[in-house]
Design an enzyme around this catalytic site. Structure first.
Site, short mmCIF file in Angstrom:
data_model
loop_
_atom_site.label_atom_id
_atom_site.label_comp_id
_atom_site.label_asym_id
_atom_site.label_seq_id
_atom_site.Cartn_x
_atom_site.Cartn_y
_atom_site.Cartn_z
N HIS A 155 0.62 -0.93 0.36
CA HIS A 155 -0.25 0.40 0.01
C HIS A 155 0.62 1.33 0.25
O HIS A 155 0.19 1.73 -0.06
CB HIS A 155 -1.36 0.49 1.36
CG HIS A 155 -1.67 -0.94 1.22
ND1 HIS A 155 -3.48 -0.50 0.85
CD2 HIS A 155 -2.29 -2.06 1.10
CE1 HIS A 155 -3.77 -2.02 0.41
NE2 HIS A 155 -3.72 -2.71 1.12
N ASP A 363 4.26 9.17 -0.87
CA ASP A 363 2.26 8.78 -0.96
C ASP A 363 2.49 7.75 -1.50
O ASP A 363 2.01 8.10 -3.02
CB ASP A 363 1.56 8.90 -0.11
CG ASP A 363 0.26 8.89 1.12
OD1 ASP A 363 0.42 7.62 1.16
OD2 ASP A 363 -0.22 10.13 1.42
#
Length: 462
Positions: A155, A363
């Site tokens: 992720h 991110d």
């Protein structure tokens, strides 16, 4: 149909429903509920010794959780997963704290998870393991004789080889990654970093279709950009328009426009730079003074770690300086909240905001960006200001894409967003919503599981 088994550091609560559960939890729960499945993870509890899993049944899903000892939690979760891998993958090499004991604890907990999970497995189960906490789990399961199809999804970002190789014992970590039948990443950049590592370290190679051969194994790798439950969030935002909290927020603004940021309190999110950027916008564009309020929601994360306590002090300093310099008796430029809000409240806040600031330094994806877009009023949408280093920037090019290290650029983007004509705002929003409606959390789950199901297990050994 084979049963789906999901492994993650924390499971969803069997009692979570609707707005209480996060978007990822909703998507994974739906995937499990469809054909029946098992969700395995840490219980969130600490114990004096290792224990057998606790099983809870909710509908078509079995939830199995185990506790960790305090020593295992510190080594595995605090020191290695979040003290070593998290800063590494977010390109913060100066914050890496590597110790051999923490690394051994990381491997030890992965072996523990494998030992507790293996007896619960059926021969035809499809196993889907999530995130950086469990990179070695497939290797540990294989050592116990588990022959099932096993997939992994990262992720967070996978750093480029020149960064990844700064990690002590990086080769062992990548070898463990290659023990999976299918490795999923958020973006093509992450996939490219994986391929580059295999080639530059001369441990294997990957072809254009994502098939890789490394460390004596065959596997597949691909990008699966994660989405949100788009329609559910649209509905949530519409329902929140007249909620008490949204009305209170609107009343408190006194007709001023709202700029919003919502992030877990973490050094990867670029919040200090964002504060400085808002200050730059007020300096360069004085017409916004007294007319715009910036609200930053940042629930405390890992508060026991000094780096995070220092970040909180830094942000409190920024808030004091900006409000002290620009504030008036009836206007505080910045509102800073160290608390979490229910998803319905956030949906209402997003819809009320003229500008969404999502400017992480790095991110994996950042679902706040997608939720902000989904929450907007189609007739009068706000503008998303988005970091080029968020995975979401690859799929939402209609946002105002900025360099999060350039505070003047972000300040100018805030001004541009606040002054953007309605027709341009609608056009940008429509382009992003088309993407969000096509690539949802449901389609993400389906794409990964379908790809894993199609893996030819006879080609594992090189």
């Amino acid at each position: 149909m084979a049963r789906l088994v999901i492994v993650s550091n924390r499971t969803a609560s069997p009692r979570d429903r609707g707005t209480r559960a996060g978007g990822l939890a909703v998507g994974l729960r739906e995937a499990l509920q469809k054909e029946g499945g098992l969700w395995f993870g840490w219980s969130g509890e600490l114990s004096e010794a290792a224990a057998e899993p606790k099983i809870h049944e909710a509908g078509n899903i079995l939830f199995a959780t185990i506790p960790l000892t305090a020593a295992d939690h510190d080594d595995f979760y605090v020191h290695y997963a979040n003290g070593t891998l998290w800063p590494l993958c977010h390109y913060r090499l100066g914050l890496i704290e590597f110790s051999r004991s923490a690394y051994e604890g990381y491997l030890r907990v992965n072996r523990l998870f494998a030992e507790r999970l293996a007896p619960l497995l059926r021969p035809d189960d499809i196993i889907w393991i999530h995130d950086y906490h469990f990179i070695p789990l497939a290797s540990a399961l294989r050592a116990l004789g588990v022959a099932n199809r096993i997939g992994f999804f990262l992720h967070i970002p996978l750093p480029a080889p020149e960064v990844l190789t700064a990690l002590p014992r990086h080769r062992r970590l990548v070898a463990d990654l290659c023990a999976y039948d299918l490795v999923g990443f958020q973006t093509a950049d992450d996939l490219r970093a994986f391929s580059s590592y295999l080639e530059e370290e001369r441990v294997g190679a990957m072809d254009r279709d994502g098939a890789f051969q490394a460390f004596g194994r065959h596997g597949m790798a691909a990008a699966f950009p994660i989405g949100i439950d788009t329609q559910a969030f649209v509905d949530l935002a519409q329902a929140a328009v007249d909620s008490p909290q949204t009305r209170r927020l609107a009343d408190s603004l006194g007709g001023r426009r709202l700029v919003i940021g919502v992030d877990r309190l973490d050094y990867s999110k670029g919040i200090p730079q964002r504060m400085e950027s808002f200050q730059a916008a007020l300096e360069s564009h004085p017409e916004h003074r007294g007319r715009v309020t910036y609200m930053q929601i940042a629930p405390i994360s890992r508060g026991e770690v000094e780096q995070y306590r220092a970040l909180r002090r830094e942000l409190e300093g920024w808030v004091g300086r900006i409000n002290g310099r620009f504030g008036e008796f009836d206007w505080a430029p910045v509102r800073y909240l160290n608390k979490a809000f229910p998803r319905q409240s956030l949906a209402g806040f997003y819809r009320a905001a003229a500008v969404g600031l999502v400017t992480p330094l790095r991110d994996g994806m950042n679902l706040v960006a997608k939720e902000y877009v989904a929450a907007q009023d189609p007739e009068n949408p706000g503008v998303l200001v988005l970091s080029r280093f968020a995975g979401a920037a690859r799929s939402l090019p209609q946002a105002l894409i900025v360099n999060p290290f350039d505070v003047e650029e972000i300040g100018d983007a805030i001004h541009l967003a606040l002054t953007m004509p309605l027709e341009e705002r609608r056009a940008r929003w429509a382009g992003m919503m088309a993407e969000l409606r096509t690539n949802t959390i449901q389609s993400w789950c389906q794409a990964f599981v379908s790809r894993l199901n199609a893996i030819d297990t006879n080609r594992r050994a090189a």
